[in-house]
Design an enzyme around this catalytic site. Sequence first.
Site, mmCIF file in Angstrom:
data_model
loop_
_atom_site.group_PDB
_atom_site.id
_atom_site.type_symbol
_atom_site.label_atom_id
_atom_site.label_comp_id
_atom_site.label_asym_id
_atom_site.label_seq_id
_atom_site.Cartn_x
_atom_site.Cartn_y
_atom_site.Cartn_z
ATOM 1 N N TYR A 115 0.797 -1.117 0.078
ATOM 2 C CA TYR A 115 0.134 0.203 0.105
ATOM 3 C C TYR A 115 1.135 1.350 -0.026
ATOM 4 O O TYR A 115 1.545 1.392 0.863
ATOM 5 C CB TYR A 115 -1.239 -0.444 1.480
ATOM 6 C CG TYR A 115 -1.765 1.437 1.860
ATOM 7 C CD1 TYR A 115 -2.838 0.713 0.501
ATOM 8 C CD2 TYR A 115 -0.995 2.196 2.209
ATOM 9 C CE1 TYR A 115 -4.142 2.505 1.081
ATOM 10 C CE2 TYR A 115 -2.377 3.218 2.113
ATOM 11 C CZ TYR A 115 -3.554 3.241 1.356
ATOM 12 O OH TYR A 115 -4.409 4.818 1.903
ATOM 13 N N TRP A 117 1.617 5.535 -1.491
ATOM 14 C CA TRP A 117 1.452 6.836 -2.327
ATOM 15 C C TRP A 117 2.266 6.957 -3.026
ATOM 16 O O TRP A 117 1.868 7.972 -4.063
ATOM 17 C CB TRP A 117 0.864 8.073 -1.180
ATOM 18 C CG TRP A 117 -0.750 8.561 -0.937
ATOM 19 C CD1 TRP A 117 -1.409 7.954 -0.161
ATOM 20 C CD2 TRP A 117 -1.201 9.539 -2.076
ATOM 21 N NE1 TRP A 117 -2.217 7.871 -0.274
ATOM 22 C CE2 TRP A 117 -2.470 9.672 -0.863
ATOM 23 C CE3 TRP A 117 -1.296 10.565 -2.979
ATOM 24 C CZ2 TRP A 117 -3.288 10.031 -1.170
ATOM 25 C CZ3 TRP A 117 -2.616 11.173 -2.743
ATOM 26 C CH2 TRP A 117 -3.497 10.742 -2.530
HETATM 27 N N1 MGD Z 1 -0.453 9.133 12.282
HETATM 28 C C1 MGD Z 1 -1.404 8.880 11.211
HETATM 29 N N2 MGD Z 1 -1.048 7.888 10.649
HETATM 30 C C2 MGD Z 1 -1.533 7.803 8.828
HETATM 31 C C3 MGD Z 1 -1.970 9.174 8.156
HETATM 32 C C4 MGD Z 1 -2.099 10.407 9.809
HETATM 33 O O1 MGD Z 1 -2.831 11.291 9.614
HETATM 34 N N3 MGD Z 1 -1.780 10.026 11.187
HETATM 35 N N4 MGD Z 1 -2.811 9.300 7.267
HETATM 36 C C5 MGD Z 1 -2.731 8.111 6.833
HETATM 37 C C6 MGD Z 1 -3.366 7.736 5.168
HETATM 38 S S1 MGD Z 1 -4.266 8.951 4.564
HETATM 39 C C7 MGD Z 1 -2.522 7.193 4.234
HETATM 40 S S2 MGD Z 1 -3.096 7.309 2.960
HETATM 41 C C8 MGD Z 1 -1.462 6.637 4.687
HETATM 42 C C9 MGD Z 1 -0.431 7.211 3.364
HETATM 43 O O2 MGD Z 1 0.973 6.511 3.782
HETATM 44 P P1 MGD Z 1 2.085 6.117 2.720
HETATM 45 O O3 MGD Z 1 1.465 5.798 1.250
HETATM 46 O O4 MGD Z 1 2.701 4.730 2.757
HETATM 47 O O5 MGD Z 1 2.612 7.203 3.109
HETATM 48 P P2 MGD Z 1 4.448 7.920 1.839
HETATM 49 O O6 MGD Z 1 4.553 8.678 2.808
HETATM 50 O O7 MGD Z 1 3.584 8.749 0.356
HETATM 51 O O8 MGD Z 1 4.544 6.090 0.795
HETATM 52 C C10 MGD Z 1 5.108 6.739 -0.393
HETATM 53 C C11 MGD Z 1 6.714 5.778 -0.566
HETATM 54 O O9 MGD Z 1 6.641 6.085 -1.529
HETATM 55 C C12 MGD Z 1 7.777 6.370 -2.069
HETATM 56 N N5 MGD Z 1 8.187 6.860 -3.970
HETATM 57 C C13 MGD Z 1 7.507 8.057 -4.122
HETATM 58 N N6 MGD Z 1 7.639 7.556 -5.457
HETATM 59 C C14 MGD Z 1 8.069 6.537 -5.723
HETATM 60 C C15 MGD Z 1 8.356 5.918 -6.478
HETATM 61 O O10 MGD Z 1 8.420 6.471 -8.456
HETATM 62 N N7 MGD Z 1 8.462 4.802 -6.725
HETATM 63 C C16 MGD Z 1 9.172 4.341 -6.005
HETATM 64 N N8 MGD Z 1 8.616 2.898 -5.467
HETATM 65 N N9 MGD Z 1 8.535 4.952 -4.703
HETATM 66 C C17 MGD Z 1 8.418 5.584 -4.691
HETATM 67 C C18 MGD Z 1 8.616 7.389 -1.642
HETATM 68 O O11 MGD Z 1 9.972 7.397 -1.329
HETATM 69 C C19 MGD Z 1 7.401 6.784 -0.204
HETATM 70 O O12 MGD Z 1 8.586 6.425 0.794
HETATM 71 O O13 MGD Z 1 -0.748 7.038 5.595
HETATM 72 C C20 MGD Z 1 -1.942 6.987 7.154
HETATM 73 N N10 MGD Z 1 -1.292 6.847 8.409
HETATM 74 N N1 MGD Z 2 -1.050 18.409 1.780
HETATM 75 C C1 MGD Z 2 -2.029 17.144 2.576
HETATM 76 N N2 MGD Z 2 -2.713 16.545 1.868
HETATM 77 C C2 MGD Z 2 -3.658 15.620 1.660
HETATM 78 C C3 MGD Z 2 -2.582 14.839 2.151
HETATM 79 C C4 MGD Z 2 -1.676 15.197 2.582
HETATM 80 O O1 MGD Z 2 -0.229 13.943 3.589
HETATM 81 N N3 MGD Z 2 -1.043 16.460 2.955
HETATM 82 N N4 MGD Z 2 -2.870 13.308 2.242
HETATM 83 C C5 MGD Z 2 -3.746 12.916 1.370
HETATM 84 C C6 MGD Z 2 -4.571 11.743 1.538
HETATM 85 S S1 MGD Z 2 -4.046 10.546 1.684
HETATM 86 C C7 MGD Z 2 -6.147 11.464 2.225
HETATM 87 S S2 MGD Z 2 -6.424 10.487 2.999
HETATM 88 C C8 MGD Z 2 -6.815 13.178 2.769
HETATM 89 C C9 MGD Z 2 -6.891 13.254 4.130
HETATM 90 O O2 MGD Z 2 -8.141 13.556 4.399
HETATM 91 P P1 MGD Z 2 -8.007 13.654 6.035
HETATM 92 O O3 MGD Z 2 -8.235 12.710 6.108
HETATM 93 O O4 MGD Z 2 -9.621 14.632 6.547
HETATM 94 O O5 MGD Z 2 -7.297 14.917 6.660
HETATM 95 P P2 MGD Z 2 -6.453 14.912 8.395
HETATM 96 O O6 MGD Z 2 -5.228 16.149 8.265
HETATM 97 O O7 MGD Z 2 -5.667 14.008 8.435
HETATM 98 O O8 MGD Z 2 -7.940 15.296 9.246
HETATM 99 C C10 MGD Z 2 -8.998 16.284 8.890
HETATM 100 C C11 MGD Z 2 -8.922 17.021 9.625
HETATM 101 O O9 MGD Z 2 -9.401 16.613 11.088
HETATM 102 C C12 MGD Z 2 -8.877 16.919 12.722
HETATM 103 N N5 MGD Z 2 -9.527 15.917 13.156
HETATM 104 C C13 MGD Z 2 -8.512 14.991 13.272
HETATM 105 N N6 MGD Z 2 -9.145 14.128 14.753
HETATM 106 C C14 MGD Z 2 -10.217 14.852 15.282
HETATM 107 C C15 MGD Z 2 -11.179 14.701 15.518
HETATM 108 O O10 MGD Z 2 -11.975 13.523 16.423
HETATM 109 N N7 MGD Z 2 -12.763 15.043 15.762
HETATM 110 C C16 MGD Z 2 -12.798 16.053 14.859
HETATM 111 N N8 MGD Z 2 -14.208 17.285 14.686
HETATM 112 N N9 MGD Z 2 -10.821 16.858 14.101
HETATM 113 C C17 MGD Z 2 -10.531 15.792 14.031
HETATM 114 C C18 MGD Z 2 -7.899 17.577 12.093
HETATM 115 O O11 MGD Z 2 -7.473 18.132 12.928
HETATM 116 C C19 MGD Z 2 -7.493 17.497 10.977
HETATM 117 O O12 MGD Z 2 -8.552 19.252 10.644
HETATM 118 O O13 MGD Z 2 -5.537 14.771 2.892
HETATM 119 C C20 MGD Z 2 -5.074 14.623 0.920
HETATM 120 N N10 MGD Z 2 -4.492 15.422 1.435
HETATM 121 MO MO MO Z 3 -4.698 8.672 2.502
#
Ligand code: MGD
Ligand code: MGD
Ligand code: MO
Length: 779
Positions: A115, A117
């Site tokens: 899994y 990005w």
């Molecule tokens: N505490 C906490 N945990 C979270 C979240 C959170 O809000 N708080 N958010 C969650 C969410 S919504 C998500 S989607 C996940 C995201 O989790 P991931 O998608 O696993 O996080 P990334 O850091 O985007 O990892 C992408 C990796 O791909 C590598 N990469 C980039 N380009 C390429 C390429 O062209 N080829 C190859 N082979 N590798 C490449 C990058 O160097 C990086 O190591 O994290 C989740 N975990």
């Molecule tokens: N710049 C930037 N943009 C992104 C990403 C990134 O890594 N960077 N990641 C992308 C990805 S994979 C995803 S899935 C989406 C994620 O989109 P979201 O999951 O919506 O983003 P988050 O920042 O994890 O959470 C949104 C808000 O929820 C609030 N929050 C956390 N816990 C609680 C709670 O218990 N109650 C309430 N009311 N609020 C709470 C946080 O403070 C935050 O402001 O964004 C995407 N966009």
């Molecule tokens: Mo995500």
Amino acid sequence: MSTHEPISPGLTTASHWGVFRAWPQAGKIGAAALKCDRRGIPNLRAVTELPFLENRIRTPAARASFLEKRAGYTHLRGEDRWVALSWPEALDLAGSEINRIYDLYGPSAVFGHSYGWKSSGALHAPAALIRRMLALRGGYVRGENNYSNAAMRKILPYVVGQKHLRPQCLEVIAEHTERLVFWGADPEVTNEIDWFSTVHSSEPAWEKIEQRARSGALRTFAVNPVRPLSARRFASEWLPVRPGTDAALMLAMIHVLDEENLCDRDFLRTHVHGLEAFLDYVRGKDDGCPKSPDWAAPICGLPAETIARFARELAAHRTFLMLGWGPQRARFGEQFHWAGFALAAFLGQMGLPGGGVSGENHTGDGGAPESAGPWVENLPVPQSAAPCPVIPTARFADCLRHPGRTIDFNGRRCTYPMLRLMLWGGGNPFAHQPDSLGLYHAWRSQQLEAVIVCDTHWSATAKMADIVLPACTFFERNDISGVGEYSRDGIAAMHRIIPPMYDSRTDYWIFSELAERLGVGKAFTQGLDEEGWLHRLYGEAAGRARESGLTLPSFNAFWEKGWVPFPVPEKARGFVDFALFREDPERHPLPTPSGRIELFSEKIASFGYGDCPPHPAWLDPAPEDPRVRSRFPLRLVSPKSRFRLHSQLDPCPRKDRGPSDPEWLRIHPRDARARAIAQGDLVLARSPRGALLARASVTEDVMEGTVALAHGAWFEPEWVGDELLDLHGSSNTLTEDVPTSALACGNTASAFDVEVCRCREQDFPFRPFAHPLPGGPAH
Ligand SMILES: Nc1nc2c(c(=O)[nH]1)N[C@H]1C(S)=C(S)[C@@H](COP(=O)(O)OP(=O)(O)OC[C@H]3O[C@@H](n4cnc5c(=O)[nH]c(N)nc54)[C@H](O)[C@@H]3O)O[C@H]1N2
Ligand SMILES: Nc1nc2c(c(=O)[nH]1)N[C@H]1C(S)=C(S)[C@@H](COP(=O)(O)OP(=O)(O)OC[C@H]3O[C@@H](n4cnc5c(=O)[nH]c(N)nc54)[C@H](O)[C@@H]3O)O[C@H]1N2
Ligand SMILES: [Mo]
């Protein structure tokens, strides 16, 4: 959007942050966002640094003791010496390991879900390539669900049916909505990026929303423990709510609507299923506890009067609830969306222009009008020869810890396989999985005989591998990408801007070579190279476009143009979800068992889950043990960073933080004072899972009792004395690896048991992200 983009220098490429033009410049890369991109790309400078970072993986490599003794010394992962290999050596080694494990244990020993990005691009999409290769080799253990919105995706089909998991038209919201609630949503941050790529096509609608908010015609609210950036842009009233308590707040608002007769009783009678049972719960008929504002106030931290006023205000106006995904990434996270849809049903505006609710409007330009154009598909993953186990993706660490255990998952039973091999490409589990130290130990278990990681940089996950394969960044290869995950704005060419740095190779080349060694090379490549596949993938997209009446330019014309937008049909504008259902629920029932919005689900009741009751309910995620509560009195949230995409860009230069500095931890002035913490102090944050270093940002933008640490700082485990701790402020060091519930088995990203104290700089060995080769320790 204009099709006549004024030509900037350079060539077009595309990234999660946007489509842009780029060119080689003085040993680095120059770049400019497209003129049609109204939002621009704030992080573009940092993005262009990616190929040149010190911690690029430069050559294939293997862990020294893995080379000496396969499947041995797994406890040295992350601490061993690295040995550089040539490509043939590394691929032969990886290939023979994969073959050995398939031959000995079969496909259910191979975790191939991978899994993550990665970068934009349909061809060099490592997870798809890995799955394709492993499917051809015989199959692999799959992960179901995602880390983004697992709880929402599983609960809402029971409530309103799968097809209503979609954004609402932002233009309609901009025109009709009078009260807009950003509920755990921060579109100003999360809309910066897109799963494919983006030209920020929702920005014009957001500009209108901003104008109306500033003129006073529209009032916005932000319900969030942290004052989100969107609150600044849209002049929102901030309602600070304690993390994990939104369902209590929503229930109390429903209580007000019911008691003061502010709900739309006709709509509830004709459009909702299970109303009686749900109302019994809200009124406290069964448990003697009415879910009133007085009940909710001490739980969620808002005064009872504020809760009642908020409910009345929403009922008196055309209201739209924009639910983010932050709150559902927590224990019992399913309840947030269920209670949110229940609140919308009580407000009775679902199906009216500018009224109702959606969980998909805050990211990836959700709510921009949808074109009739196609997506560009990745290389297909064929059906595996044999049926293979499926696990909830966020439970993979639990699976490593407890092979053979059977768990409940969305009405099914699921038995964890014994994983012997993991392949990871384009994902960073040491950024995404809760409880990083728990994962660190599970990852070193003896049963896991081989770990192969393909990445561009020495991520925390690459450092935990046995074999590392260096991939090109997207600047170093050709590809094509769809633009606009929801809106399908167009197709972008991703031109190679510079030759591959060091000994990196494209993902497609790497997995073609590996597939060859697994005996499935021909089936994998179908005789096509990079150029051949780009023509094929574009041709297939053009074919699908033709079916919907669109003619795409020839491949060569597209390749030269770089950015081809799709037209938006007039009927795609002004879409209002639930409108037909509202008009006539008999003729247009929802795809739920009752055809109505389900506020009681017989189906969920039949599962008998203690952690996911059959109606929206309040369940307390905080630890029950009073000793834990008193030792760890703070709650942690880890929202997205506007400077990063998860862990990507963390090592890039940034004004407010040096490359070896730990992440900022936001803490309220009263909490800081009580701990003698001042602005900029180094602090140690601790939960029962582990400890990390961070730098204190003392601010009233986070509510008292809560601390906020943006997700994705690089995990840097280090022994300090007899404790392994994270030097860099990676929030998942503190979070707990528990499922949201047995329904979704989603990941959690909050911790409800954290304490913070001040500490001294000289006690810790800070250093920039180092390159582990040649010879040195792995981190
Ligand atoms: N505490 C906490 N945990 C979270 C979240 C959170 O809000 N708080 N958010 C969650 C969410 S919504 C998500 S989607 C996940 C995201 O989790 P991931 O998608 O696993 O996080 P990334 O850091 O985007 O990892 C992408 C990796 O791909 C590598 N990469 C980039 N380009 C390429 C390429 O062209 N080829 C190859 N082979 N590798 C490449 C990058 O160097 C990086 O190591 O994290 C989740 N975990
Ligand atoms: N710049 C930037 N943009 C992104 C990403 C990134 O890594 N960077 N990641 C992308 C990805 S994979 C995803 S899935 C989406 C994620 O989109 P979201 O999951 O919506 O983003 P988050 O920042 O994890 O959470 C949104 C808000 O929820 C609030 N929050 C956390 N816990 C609680 C709670 O218990 N109650 C309430 N009311 N609020 C709470 C946080 O403070 C935050 O402001 O964004 C995407 N966009
Ligand atoms: Mo995500």
